[in-house]
Scaffold this active site. Structure first.
Site, PDB file in Angstrom:
ATOM      1  N   ARG A  85     -10.085  -5.592   0.458  1.00 50.68           N
ATOM      2  CA  ARG A  85      -9.330  -4.359   0.293  1.00 50.68           C
ATOM      3  C   ARG A  85     -10.307  -3.222  -0.055  1.00 50.68           C
ATOM      4  O   ARG A  85     -11.282  -3.438  -0.780  1.00 50.68           O
ATOM      5  CB  ARG A  85      -8.337  -4.572  -0.849  1.00 50.68           C
ATOM      6  CG  ARG A  85      -7.430  -3.396  -1.156  1.00 50.68           C
ATOM      7  CD  ARG A  85      -6.407  -3.189  -0.116  1.00 50.68           C
ATOM      8  NE  ARG A  85      -5.287  -2.383  -0.591  1.00 50.68           N
ATOM      9  CZ  ARG A  85      -4.430  -1.792   0.225  1.00 50.68           C
ATOM     10  NH1 ARG A  85      -4.548  -1.915   1.534  1.00 50.68           N
ATOM     11  NH2 ARG A  85      -3.421  -1.114  -0.267  1.00 50.68           N
ATOM     12  N   THR A  90      -0.614  -1.363  10.304  1.00 44.77           N
ATOM     13  CA  THR A  90      -1.503  -2.388   9.814  1.00 44.77           C
ATOM     14  C   THR A  90      -1.484  -3.356  10.973  1.00 44.77           C
ATOM     15  O   THR A  90      -0.708  -3.184  11.906  1.00 44.77           O
ATOM     16  CB  THR A  90      -0.888  -2.940   8.516  1.00 44.77           C
ATOM     17  OG1 THR A  90      -0.900  -1.912   7.542  1.00 44.77           O
ATOM     18  CG2 THR A  90      -1.557  -4.169   8.000  1.00 44.77           C
ATOM     19  N   ASP A 107      -2.237   4.478  -1.232  1.00 45.26           N
ATOM     20  CA  ASP A 107      -1.520   3.319  -1.776  1.00 45.26           C
ATOM     21  C   ASP A 107      -1.639   3.214  -3.299  1.00 45.26           C
ATOM     22  O   ASP A 107      -1.021   2.343  -3.912  1.00 45.26           O
ATOM     23  CB  ASP A 107      -2.024   2.017  -1.122  1.00 45.26           C
ATOM     24  CG  ASP A 107      -1.319   1.730   0.204  1.00 45.26           C
ATOM     25  OD1 ASP A 107      -0.402   2.488   0.569  1.00 45.26           O
ATOM     26  OD2 ASP A 107      -1.681   0.742   0.869  1.00 45.26           O
ATOM     27  N   SER A 136      -1.543  -3.428  -2.504  1.00 49.64           N
ATOM     28  CA  SER A 136      -1.142  -3.564  -1.108  1.00 49.64           C
ATOM     29  C   SER A 136       0.147  -4.381  -1.001  1.00 49.64           C
ATOM     30  O   SER A 136       0.534  -5.083  -1.935  1.00 49.64           O
ATOM     31  CB  SER A 136      -2.259  -4.286  -0.345  1.00 49.64           C
ATOM     32  OG  SER A 136      -1.848  -4.608   0.952  1.00 49.64           O
ATOM     33  N   GLY A 153       3.581  -3.044   8.480  1.00 51.13           N
ATOM     34  CA  GLY A 153       4.876  -2.448   8.118  1.00 51.13           C
ATOM     35  C   GLY A 153       4.965  -1.877   6.725  1.00 51.13           C
ATOM     36  O   GLY A 153       6.067  -1.756   6.187  1.00 51.13           O
TER      37      GLY A 153
HETATM   38  N1  GLY Z   1      -1.535   0.085   3.568  1.00 52.37           N
HETATM   39  C1  GLY Z   1      -0.485  -0.821   3.600  1.00 52.37           C
HETATM   40  C2  GLY Z   1      -0.606  -1.897   2.592  1.00 52.37           C
HETATM   41  O1  GLY Z   1      -1.712  -2.248   2.232  1.00 52.37           O
HETATM   42  O2  GLY Z   1       0.373  -2.412   2.122  1.00 52.37           O
END
Ligand code: GLY
Length: 570
Positions: A100, A379, A421, A450, A471
């Site tokens: 991440r 994503t 996020d 996330s 999504g």
């Molecule tokens: N950017 C979407 C997620 O990481 O949930």
């Protein structure tokens, strides 16, 4: 989106496409004997399948597919973003890799706020400040170091070939190119890549060549992560950031490391659930929901009946509330109650106050009633199994479609806008989906929470379902419904993926139903229980594999909600 607008977009895309449609998803799963790669782009799936055929492992194929997607699916495939990988070996070994993105060292808690405490110009989602330190190259390399068999360079080379020789553009890239035409002066480095030399947009069927991206990939091929986090690529990123007023420096890139983490594990009606731990909320929320649902007879209630939808909603409501309250980057939140959240005892308690025919009320005393937050659909997920039975479930992202929409000048790849996020306004939560809770506040080097939920369902120590989807916050619920469709309702992987889906995320206290998938009678009965429903277009784009233990046949399915997805087996 209203009906006529959708029709307009369909006609527009259709006209753009000259009828070129590559999607190969649908209600019939693709069978294979030896191995399978399912991804959101047919060329990338074929790259991964060829790696399997050459004797590569599931991790080798995942790495090659992910690099290929960074070329052919620029909306979400990436080297400028981040993600997660779940691994399940044929011997029962399980692990996960966390790549991440991180907040830059210069990031601060209130960096997006103006003097009134409001987010300035959507700057957490748009522009150079929305970019997190990318993790994809480090993560793919770390997984390859441990589970790869073929040489790293052979896994990056197919992506280089696709970037250098070009590939046929399909509708989504043509759509992006058309949109970019209107903003080319705002995004000159992006226009350089996604508009033609004469300045006109790409049309479906045109060949897109990405020379700068090919050069960046060559550095990654030859030097591994050092080809990205050091040397020329790092200099290009850092210089570009400086020029544009961004925060990421050479030091941020040097300090980036991917992590190997123990997955979160649960059990649902005798099947083991192996999924991503924080900094994804996906695995914890998925297991919490499954534990709640285990106490209801979903099969007897019937697939997508009002009663089943009610049970699903009540499980979703509770898990998403806990997601907001408790979850964030574990390196900054060492005392998250994860064991409790995924325990059967906790689910029993939560289930006690679910009424059979009455919706609960999401406690909204402190929240403003408003519209649904924008859910980033962009994503992408890939699922892989090799001939030995090793499995990979990998989801990675740039956050929104084409991320920040900013290409690094001279390096040819898109940067994420993942900083969006994080919880942008400390202490402020509303029903738009803005959450202000403490665990996901911005801090230097912290990873943003996330919803990505790469998951493997296993039976008797062997992978049974490999699944994931894009999504935004709907991801967890899409994965949930594919699993329930398979285990409770006995669907094969294609049907489980194709079935209509719904979403509830605690706040707003609203259920979102995919259009055309639920009957008005079902909706009426559901509403009579006290649920509010809004219809909307598509939810997610799942890529799944299911193994038939008796016949040893591997079944793959690419969601037909994806334009270019393909299950490639051999
Ligand atoms: N950017 C979407 C997620 O990481 O949930």
């Amino acid at each position: 989106m209203n009906y006529s607008l959708r029709i307009f977009i369909c006609i527009f895309l259709f006209t753009l496409s000259n009828s070129l449609i590559y999607a190969q998803g649908g209600r019939i799963p693709v069978p294979a004997e030896n191995g399978m790669v399912v991804s959101s782009h047919h060329l990338a799936s074929d790259v991964g399948r060829d790696i399997l055929k050459k004797g590569g492992t599931a991790v080798d194929a995942s790495v090659a597919t992910a690099f290929a997607l960074a070329v052919t699916l620029p909306a979400a495939g990436n080297i400028g973003g981040g993600g997660f990988l779940i691994y399940h070996g044929e011997d029962g070994e399980t692990t996960s890799f966390n790549f991440r993105e991180k907040a830059p060292l210069a990031a601060t808690r209130e960096m997006y706020l103006d003097e009134n405490g409001k987010v300035k110009d959507n700057s957490n989602h748009e522009g150079i400040l929305s970019v997190g330190v990318p993790g994809t190259v480090a993560g793919l390399y770390k997984a390859h170091q441990k589970y790869g068999k073929l040489a790293w360079k052979d896994l990056v080379q197919p992506a280089i070939d696709l970037a250098e020789n070009g590939f046929e553009v399909s509708m989504p890239i043509a759509g992006f190119s058309n949109m970019l035409k209107r903003y080319e002066t705002e995004y000159p480095s992006t226009a350089e890549v996604f508009l033609k030399k004469d300045g006109s947009p790409y049309e479906a069927g045109d060949i897109l060549v990405q020379k700068d991206l090919a050069e960046t990939l060559k550095r990654i091929r030859d030097k591994g992560p050092d080809g990205f986090y050091k040397g020329k690529t790092a200099a290009l990123i850092a210089d570009f950031m400086k020029k544009e007023g961004g925060l990421i420096t050479k030091q941020d890139l040097l300090k980036y490391e991917a992590e190997e983490l123990t997955p979160v594990k649960g059990n649902y009606r005798g099947y083991d659930i192996i999924s991503m731990p924080p900094p994804s909320s996906g695995g914890v929320a998925l297991i919490e929901m499954l534990n709640i649902l285990e106490g209801f007879d979903l099969k007897a209630a019937g697939h997508n009946s009002a009663k089943s939808l009610h049970y699903l909603t009540e499980a979703m409501r509770r898990a998403y509330a806990d997601r907001a309250l408790y979850l964030g980057d574990p390196n900054f939140n060492p005392t998250m109650p994860i064991d409790r959240l995924i325990s059967k005892d906790y689910a029993d308690l939560l289930r006690e106050n679910i009424q059979e025919d009455r919706a609960s009320v999401s406690d909204s005393a402190n929240f403003n009633k408003a519209h649904m937050a924008y859910e980033s659909p962009e994503t992408t997920h890939l699922s892989v199994i090799d001939s030995q039975g090793n499995a990979v479930s990998l989801t990675y992202t740039l956050e929104q479609s084409y991320g920040s929409k900013i290409v690094v000048e001279g390096a040819g790849f898109l940067l994420n806008n993942e900083m969006g996020d994080f919880n942008a306004i400390p202490g402020y939560t509303d029903s738009k989906g803005r959450i202000g809770t403490e665990p996901n506040q911005i801090e230097p080097e912290k990873r943003m929470l996330s919803s990505m939920t790469p998951t493997i369902v296993a039976k008797d120590g062997k992978p049974y379902i490999i699944i994931g989807t894009p999504g935004g916050r709907t991801i967890i619920n899409t994965v949930l419904q594919v699993i329930v469709n398979s285990i409770d309702h006995g669907m094969d992987i294609a049907l489980a993926i194709e079935s209509p889906r719904m979403h509830h995320q605690w706040l707003p206290d609203t259920s979102y139903f995919e259009d055309w998938g639920f009957s008005p009678d079902t909706e009426r009965i559901y509403q009579e229980m006290g649920h509010e429903v809004i219809r909307r277009w598509r939810q997610g784009s799942a890529m799944g594999i299911m193994l038939d233990a008796e016949s040893n046949i591997i079944f793959g399915a690419a969601d037909s909600r994806s334009y270019d997805g393909k299950a490639s087996g051999y």
